[in-house]
Design a protein around this motif. Structure first.
Motif, short mmCIF file in Angstrom:
data_model
loop_
_atom_site.label_atom_id
_atom_site.label_comp_id
_atom_site.label_asym_id
_atom_site.label_seq_id
_atom_site.Cartn_x
_atom_site.Cartn_y
_atom_site.Cartn_z
N CYS A 900 -1.82 9.40 -1.02
CA CYS A 900 -3.11 8.71 -1.12
C CYS A 900 -4.19 9.70 -1.57
O CYS A 900 -5.01 9.41 -2.45
N LEU A 929 -8.21 1.33 -0.13
CA LEU A 929 -6.95 2.05 0.08
C LEU A 929 -6.96 2.85 1.39
O LEU A 929 -6.02 2.76 2.17
N LEU A 933 -4.39 1.94 4.33
CA LEU A 933 -3.34 2.95 4.57
C LEU A 933 -3.38 3.40 6.03
O LEU A 933 -2.34 3.59 6.66
#
Length: 1121
Positions: A900, A929, A933
């Motif tokens: 990420c 994100l 995540l």
């Protein structure tokens, strides 16, 4: 039979097709898609549970509006559906490139708080009404940054701020999460440019908007900036405690004409309704300026947009002035509670909100149909209800991609680290308004295919030489068109019958398969269902056997059937078992069923053929008699031991003897410890958690079940397992066969008829009635340049290309990852074709084809502008959940965080305009994100709490492996819906707007509903009004509500009807029945409920959203430095 085999010679074709004689363009409609979690921002769950929020100081910002695009706006290609409302880099939120921002005298005084002042240079569009209160304001008020001396802003036009430092946002980083202490120099500001609510979906060709969180601003979920609020080297102790931290600031930053600064912060409103603060609209990469109205289809380049890739572009003007975070005043120290002095806080309302993003996408893209005619369009989010109009590419209900613009080279893909994957749901159910795929019958010749790569005829193929030949768009091979398929071309080179043939005009369709596509070159028999019931002591004692037998009497009338068939072609059989197996002859000619016992479980065989698998309507009386007798026959059993592998073996042998595919429904209660193949021992050991041996908890104990699964797949025998454990049953091992055969596992721990009956029966009905494809093989073909390299889901693979599924239903997905094996070019794009060969419920062999064309790019900015975060998270979760089988859980978590960080660092380095290292800049499409995540990292599989059992983790692991994007979205970020608000009464029709999944969003005077696709909670605040308690629970006070209640009383009043109606509609959207649990505030069950408030710090050590964002920023800065 191999999907890949060449087509046999072709007979005359030309007649009307038997199945759909006059094929016409389907009328397209749509349906509400699965709803998704919506939630405003949760309070960060740091050391001090509640904290005061002061409105930000800053510049008033004009409200957004819509306006006509300037003359320079590029034309949209015909038919292009544009993407989500967040300006994907094409809306310009700030001054246009022609209007440079001007400086206001630096000595402008701080005045008293002012209302937003609209500053409107001539080039800007007129402003519309201010944003509605549902839009989460993004103000920095909550930063509560004490004792920092603000620094002067850098010169106008540059995005750099001085390298400065900030202490941890919670004051509690050392214990705040798995990431340990966050050094003072690294708390990130965030930076995010955000489209307005109500913006038209922009096209995607300008550089992507970054999400840069740098200043007080209102009107969309903006992000905040935490850059250097302390000068380098200055400690907290060096400031006098009573000093107002903005008094000694240097001169105010430069502002555009007409803007004014607000004065000292005023006390905040309650956290549930963030104030609409005046402030600047964010520009791309977090610069601020007067807000510009939404520009539909605005395509001109940003001022200051860097040129991406190797070719230098024409020089661009510098970006507009950014209001540097260093100049943002903090709340005064004397406004903070005493224990919060010297603590820096980030305001949760100033970081990207999933709820806001979902809401904005619904508003912008929910009203228009999504037309699939244009290559590489990003569809609306899975949480938006929209209609799909198939015009040559498969509907997003069948295929969703992580990115709709693929890098042209593998080097570029490696640099970005964005996984290139597609989540494919070949048999997805469509809403009633959308037409099912048309069935095309080419007679004995079968479907037309490319001679070289075997791709099926589709709209992507090119006809040449007047229609006598076609060029395959996958491998470029030139093929002859068979005489019976020949048709002339029109002036554009298109066949004149293109719109009369589904395979030439639609993205998804079916072919009837010829005998060459069948096993042993003969057409299949209709499939069979075998019900295999555990009759050991545990199953009888709980009442499960009686309940199940009673339900099956009526359920057998609802077996799946084809089209308008009067009755199902599926035959049924029955087996009961404990340590031995009992087969039943239910032939229609018998007066009573006959039982045959097989006690040699080591060498399993089926004792009867005739009379075991029967047609329900013919043998109705015998079946009913059997189902009445089973509970009585075993009522006094004392047998506690069970077998498991021999039961599956028996079912498979029965299907093999009948020469058909089918499904086994197994109802099982305990660990199979009886002497037999597949015998298991209790190996549950919590001490292995967080050690290198933890992975063994997810692996099967023995290889017996993999071997068995392989045999089942070869026979087309799919297994659905219903588990009713009262203790450890080793789900990791028992779920191997269902997982590899494309089946499902259902788990009802500590099953009690009164509490779990509704959930079990609802799941069973849905499972028996759903349409299934049997004995299936799926292959994904791609155009030259990329290839499918990895597959995730519930299936078996005996080679590297064919996904084999004994059964596949409309809920299951197969996730496919692609890698480059050559260079792609922008002109041709990249093509995918998914071909599924399967046997229908009526025994018909069919091929279902889905085609999708994607764009290719040479600029990283185009990749980042066309990503889909929900699909990316779906892929990353499946990748991680598979990795725990072979790697320590900590390694898996670190891998996800690193990937990420690399994705976001690459964006920052290559696509974002220059800005201070202290800002966290996120791509517009990926601004959620980090929050999503973090939810994956905190999930039970990767970070279990003390109450999560080994079986629970194994169960969730296999469940997620075949979930679709909508299911993972709500599973990892649950929806929190206010049912009763003291301030605003519940509207009797609409679903309430969601709030963010955080404890700070809960008010003790309200009632909330939380759902994640598997669980459903109703949380009742301690100070809810007495009238509300009476009308919902039929008791007079909060203390009389039963905690853990699993059913709401049916009462005749508007509130009760509304809430029960909402619960029913949520259950209808999900693939499993969600059991309801009523949780009272301050009750012991509340701990379980809080586990789903994923923006907060978790009891198992998972970081809060705010902490994780800080950690992410630290990782990105390390990568960039």
């Amino acid at each position: 039979m191999n999907v890949n085999q060449s087509a046999p010679p072709v007979p005359p074709f030309g007649q009307n097709q038997p199945i759909y004689p006059g094929y016409h363009q389907s009328s397209y409609g749509g349906q509400p898609g699965p709803a998704a979690p919506a939630t405003p921002y949760g309070a960060y769950n740091g050391p001090v549970p509640g904290y005061q929020q002061a409105p930000p100081q800053g510049v008033p910002r004009a409200p957004p509006s819509s306006g006509v695009p300037p003359a320079s706006a590029a034309q949209v290609p015909c038919g292009q559906t544009t993407y989500g409302q967040f300006g994907q880099g094409d809306i310009q939120n700030g001054p246009s490139s022609t209007a440079q921002m001007q400086r206001v005298p630096g000595s402008q005084q701080f005045g008293p708080p002012l209302a937003p002042v609209v500053s409107q240079p001539a080039v800007l569009q007129p402003y519309g009404p201010p944003p509605t209160s549902t839009q989460v304001t993004a103000q920095l008020a909550g930063m509560q940054i004490s004792g920092a001396v603000a620094q002067a802003s850098p010169p106008s036009g540059l995005g750099y701020g001085p390298p400065t430092s900030l202490a941890s946002a919670s004051g509690n980083f050392p214990n705040s999460g798995p990431y340990g202490s966050y050094p003072q120099s690294q708390a990130p500001p965030l930076s995010q440019a955000q489209g307005h609510p109500g913006v038209q979906p922009p096209l995607r060709s300008a550089p992507p908007l970054a999400s840069s969180f740098t200043s007080p601003a209102s009107g969309g979920p903006q992000m905040l900036s935490m850059t250097g609020l302390l000068p380098p080297g200055q400690g907290f102790g060096s400031l006098p405690v009573n000093q107002a931290n903005h008094v000694s600031s240097p001169p105010a930053p430069a502002l555009p004409p007409g803007t004014q600064m607000t004065g000292p912060p005023v006390p905040p409103p309650p956290p549930m309704h963030p104030p609409q603060q005046p402030g600047y609209q964010l520009q791309q990469n977090g610069s601020f300026g007067p807000a510009r109205g939404p520009q539909p289809n605005y395509e001109s380049p940003y001022p200051g947009a860097p040129t991406f890739g190797s070719q230098p572009g024409p020089p661009q003007p510098l970006p507009p002035k950014r209001l540097d975070p260093d100049t943002i005043p903090s709340p005064q120290l004397n406004e903070l509670p005493p224990q919060q002095k010297t603590r820096h806080r980030i305001d949760p309302d100033a970081i990207p909100s999933p709820i806001q993003v979902i809401e904005d996408d619904r508003n912008n893209r929910g009203s228009e149909p999504f037309v699939t005619g244009v290559r590489g369009q990003v569809p609306p989010l899975v949480t938006t209800n929209f209609l799909v109009k198939d015009q040559g590419n498969a509907s997003p209900r069948y295929i969703r991609c992580t990115s709709y613009n693929i890098p042209c080279t593998s080097d570029m893909a490696k640099q970005a680290q964005v996984p290139l994957a597609a989540v494919i749901k070949p048999l997805a159910r469509l809403p009633p308004e959308e037409a099912s795929p048309y069935v095309v019958d080419h007679g004995e010749s079968g479907p037309l295919r490319c001679n070289r790569c075997k791709a099926y005829m589709c709209p992507l193929m090119t006809f040449i030489e007047g229609g006598r030949r076609f060029q395959c768009s996958f491998c470029s091979c030139i093929n002859d068109v068979p005489p019976q398929y020949f048709q002339h071309l029109d002036h554009t080179g298109k066949r004149v019958d293109a719109y009369d043939r589904p395979e030439l005009s639609l993205g998804s369709y079916e072919f009837l398969a010829t005998v060459d596509y069948c096993k042993n070159n003969k057409f299949p028999s209709p499939p069979a269902f075998i019900f295999m019931i555990d009759v050991s002591y545990n199953a009888i004692r709980t009442g499960l056997v009686r309940l199940l037998c009673e339900e099956l009497k009526s359920l057998l009338d609802y077996l799946p059937r084809e089209g308008g068939a009067e009755e199902s072609a599926i035959r049924v059989g029955f087996v009961t078992y404990n340590k031995v197996l009992h087969f039943y002859n239910v032939k229609s000619s018998l007066a009573q069923p006959q039982m045959m016992v097989v006690s040699d479980v080591a060498d399993m065989f089926v004792p009867l053929l005739d009379g075991f698998l029967v047609n329900v309507s013919e043998s109705r009386a015998v079946i009913t008699s059997l189902l009445d007798q089973i509970p009585e026959m075993f009522a006094d059993t004392r047998e506690t031991e069970t077998v498991f592998a021999p039961v599956i073996q028996a079912g498979m042998e029965a299907l093999k003897a009948a020469e058909c595919a089918g499904k086994l429904f197994l109802f099982h209660t305990s660990l199979p410890i009886a002497e037999a193949p597949g015998k298991l021992k209790n190996r549950d050991d919590r001490k292995l958690i967080n050690t290198d041996k933890e992975k063994t908890l997810f692996q099967p104990q023995t290889g017996t079940y993999q071997t068995l699964a392989k045999e089942c797949v070869a026979q087309g025998c799919c297994v659905d397992l219903f588990l009713f454990p009262s203790q450890y049953v080793d789900v990791a091992t028992l779920s191997v066969v269902p997982q590899l055969t494309g089946g499902s596992v259902y788990k009802y721990a500590c099953f009690q008829v009164e509490n779990d009956q509704e959930r079990f029966l609802s799941d069973l009905r849905r499972d028996v009635q759903k349409v299934v494809g049997f004995d299936a093989v799926m292959r994904v073909r791609t155009s030259t340049g990329i290839r499918a390299v990895d597959f995730f889901g519930a299936f078996y693979m005996s080679n590297t290309t064919d996904v084999e599924l004994a059964g596949l239903d409309g809920d299951k997905t197969v996730t496919v990852e692609f890698k480059h094996d050559d260079r792609l070019n922008e002109e041709n794009g990249a093509l995918l074709q998914c071909a599924l060969l399967y046997t229908s419920c009526a025994g018909q062999r069919r091929l279902r084809i889905h085609n999708l064309a994607l764009n290719c790019c040479t600029q990283l900015a185009d990749l980042y502008r066309n990503c889909e975060t929900d699909t990316l998270i779906n892929y990353m979760a499946k990748f991680a959940y598979r990795a725990v089988l072979s790697s320590p859980v900590k390694t898996v978590r670190d891998t996800l965080i690193t990937q990420c960080a690399q994705i976001l660092a690459c964006y920052r380095k290559n696509c974002a305009s220059p800005s201070s290292a202290g800002q966290l800049i996120l791509p517009e499409c990926m601004k959620l994100l980090p929050v999503y995540l973090n939810c994956v990292l905190k999930s039970d599989v990767l970070q279990p709490g003390a109450e999560v059992t080994t079986d629970d983790r194994a169960y969730v692991r296999q469940l997620v492996s075949s979930m679709d994007v909508a299911e993972t979205n709500v599973f990892f970020y649950p929806r929190l819906l206010p049912l009763v608000r003291t301030k605003s009464p519940l509207d009797s029709t609409a679903e309430p707007p969601a709030v963010r999944a955080s404890e700070e969003r809960l008010s003790s005077g309200d009632i909330y509903l939380l759902e994640n696709g598997l669980n459903l909670f109703v949380w009742v605040g301690a100070s809810v009004q007495q009238g509300v308690v009476q009308s919902l629970f039929n008791v007079s006070s909060f203390s009389q509500i039963t905690s853990g209640l699993s059913v709401l009383p049916v009462l005749d009043n508007p509130l009760s009807k509304k809430v029960r109606g909402l619960v029913d509609s949520l259950r209808a959207q999900r693939m499993r029945y969600m059991k309801l649990i009523v949780v009272k505030q301050e009750d012991k069950l509340e701990t379980l409920f809080k586990h789903f408030l994923v923006e907060d710090k978790s009891l198992s050590g998972g970081a809060s959203y705010v902490d994780f964002l800080c950690h992410m920023h630290k990782e990105i800065r390390q990568l960039l430095s």
